[in-house]
Design an enzyme around this catalytic site. Structure first.
Site, PDB file in Angstrom:
ATOM      1  N   LYS A   1     -19.481  19.082   9.061  1.00 44.09           N
ATOM      2  CA  LYS A   1     -17.633  19.220   9.292  1.00 44.09           C
ATOM      3  C   LYS A   1     -17.962  18.586  10.919  1.00 44.09           C
ATOM      4  O   LYS A   1     -16.786  18.583  11.338  1.00 44.09           O
ATOM      5  CB  LYS A   1     -18.274  20.582   9.978  1.00 44.09           C
ATOM      6  CG  LYS A   1     -17.577  21.384  10.797  1.00 44.09           C
ATOM      7  CD  LYS A   1     -15.971  22.089  10.216  1.00 44.09           C
ATOM      8  CE  LYS A   1     -15.090  22.196  11.257  1.00 44.09           C
ATOM      9  NZ  LYS A   1     -13.348  22.441  10.046  1.00 44.09           N
TER      10      LYS A   1
ATOM     11  N   SER B   1       0.635  -0.716  -0.065  1.00 45.35           N
ATOM     12  CA  SER B   1       0.159   0.265   0.098  1.00 45.35           C
ATOM     13  C   SER B   1       0.771   0.816  -0.188  1.00 45.35           C
ATOM     14  O   SER B   1       1.905   1.708  -1.099  1.00 45.35           O
ATOM     15  CB  SER B   1      -0.789   0.239   1.254  1.00 45.35           C
ATOM     16  OG  SER B   1      -1.912   0.792   1.051  1.00 45.35           O
TER      17      SER B   1
END
Length: 294
Positions: free
Chosen positions: A164, A112
């Site tokens: 948010k 990865s």
């Protein structure tokens, strides 16, 4: 009288300072280089989760500017790490490879983000059993609502926009939040595919076909052209010597490890590594990382 005091003072200074000076020289002498030859191979290591790219970036930059370093070996032993950190190292490896050969050497795992960081190397060598590939993005967002309900814990969130407080552990994700995060993840995945394709000089379609997060052995990665050869660290050194045009025996120069202050003194290297592994997923939930289970 004054001469006697001065003589005594000089004797004390000699007895006290000379041993310390000798010890100081003994410790530093191996680092002093009286003669330099352009036969050096710089070794930069990426170990464990890649969260702070700065030490690797500094080492790559230092070796790139050193006229006596003819090539570099990037030793990778990492399951991945943060998106930003992986991309930063990739960019610096690419910049360095444009000036000097960079040979990546994969240990037991270079997956990865660990693979991403090395994908721009001039040449990549892996062991047949190296765990590599795992081209994908993962985000771990804890949902602790059930636990909070049991202990009677509540939060009041005041926010300026709909998204948010995405990832608030006190509640499940909404459908809109899930769609937004999925879009973000797909964008990062596309960046991963694009950079690996560019670094390996393959088409994006070739990388996309194997970019579903699958883990590959070094042997399979060679078949798919994700690595260039099979071998160990010494094979990588020999290749760096060849690409760097070094005659005779090369000298390996390892990047200096920066001190990490009081925490290292209190916890030691092992304790600090464990602390990094505990805190890193919390501080950086979105990552390029191989996850085989816990």
């Amino acid at each position: 009288m004054f001469k006697k005091i001065l003589k005594l003072f000089l004797m004390i200074a000699f007895v006290v300072l000379v041993p310390f000076a000798g010890l100081y020289l003994w410790l530093l002498a191996p680092q002093w280089e009286w003669t330099k030859e352009p036969n050096r191979i710089g070794v930069v290591e990426i170990q464990g989760l890649l969260s702070d790219a700065r030490p690797v970036l500094e080492s790559l930059s230092d070796f790139r500017r050193d006229p006596y370093v003819r090539a570099l070996v990037l030793r990778v032993e990492s399951p991945g790490g943060g998106v930003g950190a992986s991309q930063e190292v990739y960019r610096e490896v690419r910049r360095t490879a444009m000036e000097k050969p960079v040979v990546a050497s994969f240990g037991g795992i270079a997956a990865s983000g660990g693979y991403y960081a090395a994908a721009a190397a001039t040449y990549i060598i892996a062991n047949p059993g190296t765990l590599t590939g795992s081209i994908g993005v993962v985000a771990h967002l804890p949902n602790l609502q059930g636990l909070f309900d049991k202990v009677g814990y509540r939060t009041v969130t005041i926010k300026s926009g709909q998204f948010k407080d995405v990832g608030n552990p006190g509640r499940p994700l909404t459908d809109d939040e899930m769609a937004l995060l999925q879009e973000t993840i797909e964008g990062m995945h596309g960046q991963f595919i694009r950079d690996v394709a560019e670094g390996r000089r393959l088409s994006p379609d070739q990388i996309r076909a194997i970019s579903d997060g699958r883990v590959l052995s070094g042997e399979k990665a060679l078949d798919l052209k994700l690595v260039d050869a099979l071998g160990n660290f010494q094979d990588a050194v020999n290749k760096a010597k060849e690409l760097g045009g070094i005659a005779g025996e090369p000298r390996l120069v390892y990047a200096e490890k920066k001190r990490r202050g009081l925490l290292r003194l209190l916890l030691g290297a092992t304790g600090l590594k464990v602390l990094d592994q505990v805190l890193d997923p919390v501080l950086c939930p979105v990552r390029y990382e191989l996850v085989l289970g816990h």
